[in-house]
Design a protein around this motif. Structure first.
Motif, PDB file in Angstrom:
ATOM      1  N   ALA A   3      -2.151  -1.610   7.985  1.00  0.00           N
ATOM      2  CA  ALA A   3      -3.492  -1.053   7.111  1.00  0.00           C
ATOM      3  C   ALA A   3      -3.640   0.370   7.642  1.00  0.00           C
ATOM      4  CB  ALA A   3      -4.689  -2.019   7.437  1.00  0.00           C
ATOM      5  N   MET A   4      -4.080   1.253   6.942  1.00  0.00           N
ATOM      6  CA  MET A   4      -4.545   2.542   7.400  1.00  0.00           C
ATOM      7  C   MET A   4      -5.798   3.078   6.529  1.00  0.00           C
ATOM      8  SD  MET A   4      -1.062   4.917   7.945  1.00  0.00           S
ATOM      9  CE  MET A   4      -0.761   4.822   6.123  1.00  0.00           C
ATOM     10  N   ASP A   5      -6.552   3.949   7.034  1.00  0.00           N
ATOM     11  CA  ASP A   5      -7.708   4.497   6.067  1.00  0.00           C
ATOM     12  C   ASP A   5      -8.192   5.541   6.915  1.00  0.00           C
ATOM     13  OD1 ASP A   5      -9.207   5.151   3.812  1.00  0.00           O
ATOM     14  OD2 ASP A   5     -10.450   3.224   4.136  1.00  0.00           O
ATOM     15  N   PHE A   6      -8.731   6.635   6.156  1.00  0.00           N
ATOM     16  CA  PHE A   6      -9.350   7.765   6.690  1.00  0.00           C
ATOM     17  C   PHE A   6     -11.021   7.382   6.626  1.00  0.00           C
ATOM     18  CE2 PHE A   6      -5.385   9.891   5.500  1.00  0.00           C
ATOM     19  CZ  PHE A   6      -5.222  10.823   6.673  1.00  0.00           C
ATOM     20  N   THR A   7     -11.699   8.035   7.588  1.00  0.00           N
ATOM     21  CA  THR A   7     -13.132   8.067   7.488  1.00  0.00           C
ATOM     22  C   THR A   7     -13.738   8.884   6.305  1.00  0.00           C
ATOM     23  OG1 THR A   7     -13.075   9.832   8.947  1.00  0.00           O
ATOM     24  CG2 THR A   7     -13.422   7.819  10.064  1.00  0.00           C
TER      25      THR A   7
ATOM     26  N   HIS B  33      -5.552   2.859  12.111  1.00  0.00           N
ATOM     27  CA  HIS B  33      -4.317   2.326  11.757  1.00  0.00           C
ATOM     28  C   HIS B  33      -4.190   1.217  12.362  1.00  0.00           C
ATOM     29  CE1 HIS B  33      -3.551   5.353  14.518  1.00  0.00           C
ATOM     30  NE2 HIS B  33      -2.654   4.731  14.965  1.00  0.00           N
TER      31      HIS B  33
ATOM     32  N   TRP C  21       0.929  -1.288  -0.166  1.00  0.00           N
ATOM     33  CA  TRP C  21      -0.017   0.096   0.025  1.00  0.00           C
ATOM     34  C   TRP C  21       0.690   1.273  -0.103  1.00  0.00           C
ATOM     35  CZ3 TRP C  21      -4.713  -1.057  -1.412  1.00  0.00           C
ATOM     36  CH2 TRP C  21      -5.270  -2.472  -0.859  1.00  0.00           C
TER      37      TRP C  21
ATOM     38  N   SER D 234      -6.953  10.988   2.552  1.00  0.00           N
ATOM     39  CA  SER D 234      -8.311  11.006   2.710  1.00  0.00           C
ATOM     40  C   SER D 234      -8.932  11.238   1.393  1.00  0.00           C
ATOM     41  CB  SER D 234      -8.513  12.418   3.757  1.00  0.00           C
ATOM     42  OG  SER D 234      -8.159  13.394   3.094  1.00  0.00           O
ATOM     43  N   ARG D 235     -10.450  11.009   1.505  1.00  0.00           N
ATOM     44  CA  ARG D 235     -11.130  11.223   0.323  1.00  0.00           C
ATOM     45  C   ARG D 235     -11.395  12.462  -0.104  1.00  0.00           C
ATOM     46  NH1 ARG D 235     -12.054   6.999   3.302  1.00  0.00           N
ATOM     47  NH2 ARG D 235     -12.776   5.091   2.467  1.00  0.00           N
TER      48      ARG D 235
ATOM     49  N   CYS E 137      -8.245   8.908  11.406  1.00  0.00           N
ATOM     50  CA  CYS E 137      -7.685   7.960  10.379  1.00  0.00           C
ATOM     51  C   CYS E 137      -7.388   6.705  11.445  1.00  0.00           C
ATOM     52  CB  CYS E 137      -6.236   8.557  10.161  1.00  0.00           C
ATOM     53  SG  CYS E 137      -5.049   7.481   9.410  1.00  0.00           S
TER      54      CYS E 137
ATOM     55  N   CYS F  95      -2.125   6.246   2.739  1.00  0.00           N
ATOM     56  CA  CYS F  95      -3.397   6.305   2.403  1.00  0.00           C
ATOM     57  C   CYS F  95      -3.652   7.990   2.214  1.00  0.00           C
ATOM     58  CB  CYS F  95      -4.291   5.609   3.286  1.00  0.00           C
ATOM     59  SG  CYS F  95      -4.505   6.398   4.921  1.00  0.00           S
TER      60      CYS F  95
ATOM     61  N   CYS G 253      -0.244   5.607  -4.626  1.00  0.00           N
ATOM     62  CA  CYS G 253      -1.591   6.015  -4.969  1.00  0.00           C
ATOM     63  C   CYS G 253      -1.767   7.435  -5.697  1.00  0.00           C
ATOM     64  CB  CYS G 253      -2.475   6.022  -3.464  1.00  0.00           C
ATOM     65  SG  CYS G 253      -1.930   7.295  -2.051  1.00  0.00           S
TER      66      CYS G 253
END
Length: 140
Positions: free
Chosen positions: A123-127, A135, A30, A77-78, A133, A75, A33
């Motif tokens: 693994a990581m992801d933003f709402t 993780h 990952w 953020s959207r 965030c 990652c 991106c």
């Protein structure tokens, strides 16, 4: 980075500024991106550096440096306001702490450091709103 200067006085050191990086290992899954709102910007890692690069011109780069081990997760953020990068466990910190750094996209500045992980960020992801965030490391 410090390099010893040969041919001058012994023990003299000079600083060298890193200006450009080329290459991508892809060892960690990952770590590459595209930015969600600026599709011409790609974000990837090379060792402990996060690279923001214009796809149309590989010489237009910004280097985000704060990690002390290889970056193994990235990652965005959207809404594109934040980029998070996580690293392998640091050999210079107790318990092989694997830090996560959140960068503010507009300034490319270090915004927040998240701790509490060990060995490797997997693994990581933003709402959806980018306000949080999540993780995870290898042990949790």
């Amino acid at each position: 980075m410090l390099f010893r200067s040969f041919g001058s006085s012994p023990g003299r050191q000079m600083a060298v500024e890193l200006d450009h990086l080329s290459g991508y290992r892809g060892e960690h899954g990952w770590t590459l991106c595209f930015h969600p709102t600026e599709p011409n910007q790609i974000i990837y890692s090379a060792g402990s550096v996060v690279i923001v690069q214009d796809v149309g011109d590989p010489h237009l780069q910004q280097l985000l440096r704060a990690h002390d081990e290889d970056v193994c997760a990235i990652c965005v953020s959207r809404d594109g306001r934040f980029v998070a990068s996580g690293q392998l466990g640091s050999q210079s910190r107790k318990g092989y702490e694997a830090s996560v750094i959140v960068w503010e996209w507009s300034s490319k500045a270090r915004f927040l450091d998240l701790s509490g992980l060990n060995q490797k960020v997997v693994a990581m992801d933003f709402t959806m709103t980018g306000g949080f965030c999540a993780h995870r490391d290898r042990t949790r």
